[in-house]
Design an enzyme around this catalytic site. Structure first.
Site, PDB file in Angstrom:
ATOM      1  N   ASP A  32     -18.728 -10.805  -2.522  1.00 36.65           N
ATOM      2  CA  ASP A  32     -17.295 -11.120  -2.385  1.00 36.65           C
ATOM      3  C   ASP A  32     -16.916 -12.149  -3.439  1.00 36.65           C
ATOM      4  OD1 ASP A  32     -14.684 -11.986  -1.166  1.00 36.65           O
ATOM      5  OD2 ASP A  32     -15.408 -10.808   0.528  1.00 36.65           O
ATOM      6  N   ASN A  75      -9.541 -13.475  -1.235  1.00 36.23           N
ATOM      7  CA  ASN A  75      -8.684 -13.449  -0.037  1.00 36.23           C
ATOM      8  C   ASN A  75      -9.496 -13.766   1.215  1.00 36.23           C
ATOM      9  OD1 ASN A  75      -6.094 -13.074   1.126  1.00 36.23           O
ATOM     10  ND2 ASN A  75      -6.709 -11.057   1.874  1.00 36.23           N
ATOM     11  N   SER A 124      -6.906   4.403   3.693  1.00 38.12           N
ATOM     12  CA  SER A 124      -5.844   3.932   4.588  1.00 38.12           C
ATOM     13  C   SER A 124      -4.934   5.077   4.989  1.00 38.12           C
ATOM     14  CB  SER A 124      -5.016   2.885   3.826  1.00 38.12           C
ATOM     15  OG  SER A 124      -3.810   2.612   4.489  1.00 38.12           O
ATOM     16  N   TYR A 141      -0.118  -0.030  -4.064  1.00 36.94           N
ATOM     17  CA  TYR A 141      -1.296  -0.201  -3.205  1.00 36.94           C
ATOM     18  C   TYR A 141      -1.780   1.157  -2.693  1.00 36.94           C
ATOM     19  CZ  TYR A 141      -4.058  -0.866   0.985  1.00 36.94           C
ATOM     20  OH  TYR A 141      -5.055  -0.748   1.933  1.00 36.94           O
ATOM     21  N   LYS A 194      -5.366   3.634  -3.354  1.00 37.42           N
ATOM     22  CA  LYS A 194      -6.243   4.278  -2.366  1.00 37.42           C
ATOM     23  C   LYS A 194      -6.377   5.762  -2.676  1.00 37.42           C
ATOM     24  CE  LYS A 194      -7.278   0.651  -0.040  1.00 37.42           C
ATOM     25  NZ  LYS A 194      -8.637   0.115  -0.158  1.00 37.42           N
ATOM     26  N   ASN A 225       1.877  -8.428   7.995  1.00 36.62           N
ATOM     27  CA  ASN A 225       1.652  -7.444   9.056  1.00 36.62           C
ATOM     28  C   ASN A 225       2.108  -7.964  10.408  1.00 36.62           C
ATOM     29  OD1 ASN A 225      -1.069  -6.887   7.061  1.00 36.62           O
ATOM     30  ND2 ASN A 225       0.298  -5.202   7.533  1.00 36.62           N
ATOM     31  N   ARG A 234      12.597  -2.539   6.855  1.00 35.68           N
ATOM     32  CA  ARG A 234      11.856  -2.983   5.664  1.00 35.68           C
ATOM     33  C   ARG A 234      11.711  -1.777   4.733  1.00 35.68           C
ATOM     34  NH1 ARG A 234       5.898  -5.424   6.746  1.00 35.68           N
ATOM     35  NH2 ARG A 234       5.519  -3.260   7.359  1.00 35.68           N
TER      36      ARG A 234
HETATM   37  P1  NAD Z   1      -9.400  -8.680   3.337  1.00 37.20           P
HETATM   38  O1  NAD Z   1      -8.518  -9.141   2.236  1.00 37.20           O
HETATM   39  O2  NAD Z   1      -9.558  -9.561   4.529  1.00 37.20           O
HETATM   40  O3  NAD Z   1     -10.853  -8.366   2.764  1.00 37.20           O
HETATM   41  C1  NAD Z   1     -11.075  -7.915   1.461  1.00 37.20           C
HETATM   42  C2  NAD Z   1     -12.188  -8.764   0.862  1.00 37.20           C
HETATM   43  O4  NAD Z   1     -12.445  -8.310  -0.469  1.00 37.20           O
HETATM   44  C3  NAD Z   1     -11.831 -10.245   0.762  1.00 37.20           C
HETATM   45  O5  NAD Z   1     -12.885 -11.022   1.281  1.00 37.20           O
HETATM   46  C4  NAD Z   1     -11.653 -10.485  -0.726  1.00 37.20           C
HETATM   47  O6  NAD Z   1     -11.994 -11.812  -1.107  1.00 37.20           O
HETATM   48  C5  NAD Z   1     -12.581  -9.442  -1.318  1.00 37.20           C
HETATM   49  N1  NAD Z   1     -12.227  -8.997  -2.667  1.00 37.20           N
HETATM   50  C6  NAD Z   1     -11.011  -8.600  -3.118  1.00 37.20           C
HETATM   51  N2  NAD Z   1     -11.092  -8.269  -4.419  1.00 37.20           N
HETATM   52  C7  NAD Z   1     -12.382  -8.444  -4.796  1.00 37.20           C
HETATM   53  C8  NAD Z   1     -13.083  -8.278  -6.009  1.00 37.20           C
HETATM   54  N3  NAD Z   1     -12.455  -7.874  -7.124  1.00 37.20           N
HETATM   55  N4  NAD Z   1     -14.393  -8.541  -6.052  1.00 37.20           N
HETATM   56  C9  NAD Z   1     -15.034  -8.979  -4.941  1.00 37.20           C
HETATM   57  N5  NAD Z   1     -14.424  -9.168  -3.763  1.00 37.20           N
HETATM   58  C10 NAD Z   1     -13.110  -8.897  -3.688  1.00 37.20           C
HETATM   59  O7  NAD Z   1      -8.895  -7.230   3.768  1.00 37.20           O
HETATM   60  P2  NAD Z   1      -9.311  -6.319   5.004  1.00 37.20           P
HETATM   61  O8  NAD Z   1      -8.151  -6.239   5.908  1.00 37.20           O
HETATM   62  O9  NAD Z   1     -10.627  -6.720   5.531  1.00 37.20           O
HETATM   63  O10 NAD Z   1      -9.415  -4.923   4.274  1.00 37.20           O
HETATM   64  C11 NAD Z   1     -10.639  -4.405   3.799  1.00 37.20           C
HETATM   65  C12 NAD Z   1     -10.390  -3.084   3.093  1.00 37.20           C
HETATM   66  O11 NAD Z   1      -9.765  -2.177   3.992  1.00 37.20           O
HETATM   67  C13 NAD Z   1      -9.445  -3.186   1.891  1.00 37.20           C
HETATM   68  O12 NAD Z   1      -9.916  -2.314   0.883  1.00 37.20           O
HETATM   69  C14 NAD Z   1      -8.128  -2.700   2.430  1.00 37.20           C
HETATM   70  O13 NAD Z   1      -7.316  -2.134   1.439  1.00 37.20           O
HETATM   71  C15 NAD Z   1      -8.581  -1.654   3.428  1.00 37.20           C
HETATM   72  N6  NAD Z   1      -7.604  -1.416   4.494  1.00 37.20           N
HETATM   73  C16 NAD Z   1      -7.134  -2.478   5.221  1.00 37.20           C
HETATM   74  C17 NAD Z   1      -6.192  -2.261   6.214  1.00 37.20           C
HETATM   75  C18 NAD Z   1      -5.614  -3.419   6.977  1.00 37.20           C
HETATM   76  O14 NAD Z   1      -4.513  -3.277   7.507  1.00 37.20           O
HETATM   77  N7  NAD Z   1      -6.282  -4.560   7.089  1.00 37.20           N
HETATM   78  C19 NAD Z   1      -5.748  -0.961   6.483  1.00 37.20           C
HETATM   79  C20 NAD Z   1      -6.267   0.095   5.730  1.00 37.20           C
HETATM   80  C21 NAD Z   1      -7.202  -0.146   4.744  1.00 37.20           C
HETATM   81  C1  WQD Z   2       3.780  -2.414  11.643  1.00 36.99           C
HETATM   82  C2  WQD Z   2       5.175  -2.240  12.262  1.00 36.99           C
HETATM   83  C3  WQD Z   2       6.961  -2.761  10.751  1.00 36.99           C
HETATM   84  C4  WQD Z   2       6.083  -7.057  10.439  1.00 36.99           C
HETATM   85  C5  WQD Z   2       0.564  -1.742   6.616  1.00 36.99           C
HETATM   86  C6  WQD Z   2       0.299  -1.074   5.289  1.00 36.99           C
HETATM   87  C7  WQD Z   2      -0.731  -0.016   5.455  1.00 36.99           C
HETATM   88  C8  WQD Z   2      -1.992  -0.560   6.133  1.00 36.99           C
HETATM   89  C9  WQD Z   2      -1.676  -1.313   7.377  1.00 36.99           C
HETATM   90  C10 WQD Z   2      -3.550  -1.246   4.454  1.00 36.99           C
HETATM   91  C11 WQD Z   2       6.174  -1.579  11.314  1.00 36.99           C
HETATM   92  C12 WQD Z   2       6.949  -3.721  11.915  1.00 36.99           C
HETATM   93  C13 WQD Z   2       6.047  -5.703  10.762  1.00 36.99           C
HETATM   94  C14 WQD Z   2       7.151  -7.850  10.912  1.00 36.99           C
HETATM   95  C15 WQD Z   2       8.058  -5.930  12.014  1.00 36.99           C
HETATM   96  N1  WQD Z   2      -2.676  -1.506   5.300  1.00 36.99           N
HETATM   97  N2  WQD Z   2       7.023  -5.142  11.543  1.00 36.99           N
HETATM   98  N3  WQD Z   2       8.092  -7.248  11.687  1.00 36.99           N
HETATM   99  O1  WQD Z   2       3.498  -1.230   7.628  1.00 36.99           O
HETATM  100  O2  WQD Z   2       2.308   0.120   9.423  1.00 36.99           O
HETATM  101  O3  WQD Z   2       1.032  -0.762   7.521  1.00 36.99           O
HETATM  102  O4  WQD Z   2      -0.665  -2.286   7.112  1.00 36.99           O
HETATM  103  O5  WQD Z   2      -3.926  -0.164   4.100  1.00 36.99           O
HETATM  104  O6  WQD Z   2      -1.017   0.465   4.187  1.00 36.99           O
HETATM  105  O7  WQD Z   2       1.505  -0.489   4.818  1.00 36.99           O
HETATM  106  O8  WQD Z   2       1.830  -2.335   9.221  1.00 36.99           O
HETATM  107  O9  WQD Z   2       1.771  -4.412  10.492  1.00 36.99           O
HETATM  108  O10 WQD Z   2       3.132  -4.323   8.370  1.00 36.99           O
HETATM  109  O11 WQD Z   2       3.907  -3.077  10.380  1.00 36.99           O
HETATM  110  O12 WQD Z   2       8.946  -5.437  12.703  1.00 36.99           O
HETATM  111  O13 WQD Z   2       7.241  -9.057  10.625  1.00 36.99           O
HETATM  112  O14 WQD Z   2       5.706  -3.533  12.545  1.00 36.99           O
HETATM  113  O15 WQD Z   2       8.269  -2.438  10.385  1.00 36.99           O
HETATM  114  O16 WQD Z   2       7.009  -0.771  12.102  1.00 36.99           O
HETATM  115  P1  WQD Z   2       2.288  -0.985   8.445  1.00 36.99           P
HETATM  116  P2  WQD Z   2       2.636  -3.638   9.587  1.00 36.99           P
END
Ligand code: NAD
Ligand code: WQD
Length: 336
Positions: free
Chosen positions: A32, A36, A125, A149, A153, A199, A292
């Protein structure tokens, strides 16, 4: 036992997955750059599993950093979480997202191939489904991206499929997460967003703990049961468990596997507010705000393929998601 490299293992989903991997007996190496996350999350994971965890600090965009991992460890498979994930930020800084998420993954795969490691589980995602015509969403639905973003993916999914076409000794699993929420039941690790949460769940949790005055509900005129957006919230520990099952089964797969990870149930913003109020005993004041940009009305998974292929299904419901998220937030009001 096999050694697993977890890129982004200090982050939200990565840290929860590391706990389950170590508990299942896997040797884990975290990689890592802490862009973040913080080292404190790894310390807390070590406490939970009562074991020291290997950490190599580095950036997936650096071949030299990655080579250090393979020089020091015989890695069997990679779970690749590292990436940037803020949708709004990706619109403002697209090149940073393509560099980090796309170039970073290409670099990782190059170093893996050079070292004879060809098993990768990638964090995709539900955002790749864009605005689906119908729900529940199946893996064969059309894909599209509405922001940089999401495009990273989709691009990485395509790159990994091309890699497999070029060399079918790769074993590749694309896991499409719906909306991960909640935290480990200990309340010692959890989601720790920088600044104002993008989120819903972390925002609600910060309102409950008194860090923010009210929640803005983005739109109440969607075509849903109460007008607010409906999503498939999935407990992060269930999500972590799916990664464990994917690692266990990766040798059985003879094609690129694309798998939804969701519960199959949709909850609205107001459903989540109510569930969180019940779990925390706090009131969550909210105001209706405009929609949004880029949001869709409804998104939830058909998770039956995950059950068939991985023998996995989500076990934890919305009540537990809110209770665990509250335990983390109330005992760590300022995060790590
Ligand atoms: P997060 O930001 O908490 O974790 C990502 C980690 O990757 C962090 O620790 C960050 O420091 C590290 N990182 C980022 N860029 C890097 C780099 N260039 N080299 C080394 N380390 C690096 O996010 P998360 O919520 O744990 O998400 C993990 C993965 O899942 C991500 O790829 C994200 O896009 C994907 N994802 C997350 C969600 C969500 O809503 N949390 C939903 C769908 C997909
Ligand atoms: C959920 C619902 C908002 C915040 C995002 C990324 C997606 C994935 C997951 C990584 C929606 C509503 C939100 C607020 C609100 N991430 N909302 N007030 O948009 O479904 O997905 O995170 O891959 O790619 O787009 O998640 O948690 O932002 O929103 O009303 O302050 O909550 O409009 O309906 P979302 P979210």
């Amino acid at each position: 036992m096999n050694k697993i490299l977890v890129t982004g293992g200090a982050g939200y989903i990565g840290s929860h997955t590391v706990v389950l991997l170590v508990e299942a007996g896997y040797d884990v190496v975290i990689f890592d750059n802490f862009s973040n996350s913080s080292k404190e999350s790894i310390k807390r994971v070590e406490k939970l599993v009562n074991k020291k965890i290997e950490l190599i600090e580095g950036d997936i965009r650096s071949k030299d950093d990655l080579q250090k991992v393979f020089d020091a460890h015989k890695i069997d498979s990679v779970i690749h979480f590292a990436g940037l994930k803020a949708v709004g930020e990706s619109v403002e800084q697209p090149l940073r997202y393509y560099d980090n998420n796309v170039y970073g993954t290409v670099t990782l795969c190059e170093v893996m191939a050079k070292n004879g490691c060809k098993k990768i589980i990638f964090s995709s995602s539900a955002t790749v489904y864009g605005d689906p015509e119908t729900t529940p969403i199946l893996e064969n639905f059309p894909t599209s991206a509405t922001n940089p973003y999401g495009r990273t993916k989709l691009m990485v999914e395509e790159i990994l499929r091309d890699l497999y076409i070029s060399d079918s000794s790769w074993q590749i699993v694309l896991l499409r997460y719906f909306n991960p929420v909640g935290s480990h039941s200990s309340g010692t690790i959890g989601e720790d967003p920088n600044g104002i949460p993008n989120n819903l769940m972390p925002f609600i949790a910060q309102v409950a703990v008194g860090k923010r005055e009210f929640l803005s509900v983005f739109g109440d005129d969607y075509d849903t049961h109460d007008g607010t957006g409906v999503r498939d919230y999935i407990h992060v520990v269930d999500l972590a468990d799916a990664h464990l099952k994917a690692v266990n089964k990766i040798d059985d797969f003879s094609e690129v596997m694309t798998i939804n990870l969701g519960t199959g149930e949709g909850y609205s913003v107001l459903d989540m507010v109510k569930a969180f109020e019940e779990a925390s005993g706090k009131s969550i004041p909210y105001k209706i705000a405009p929609r949004r940009a880029g949001d869709i009305a409804t998104c939830f998974a058909d998770p039956s393929y995950a059950k068939e292929i991985l023998g996995w299904e989500a076990k934890k419901g919305v009540k537990q998601m809110c209770e665990d998220s509250w335990r983390w937030q109330s005992s760590n009001p300022s995060g790590y």
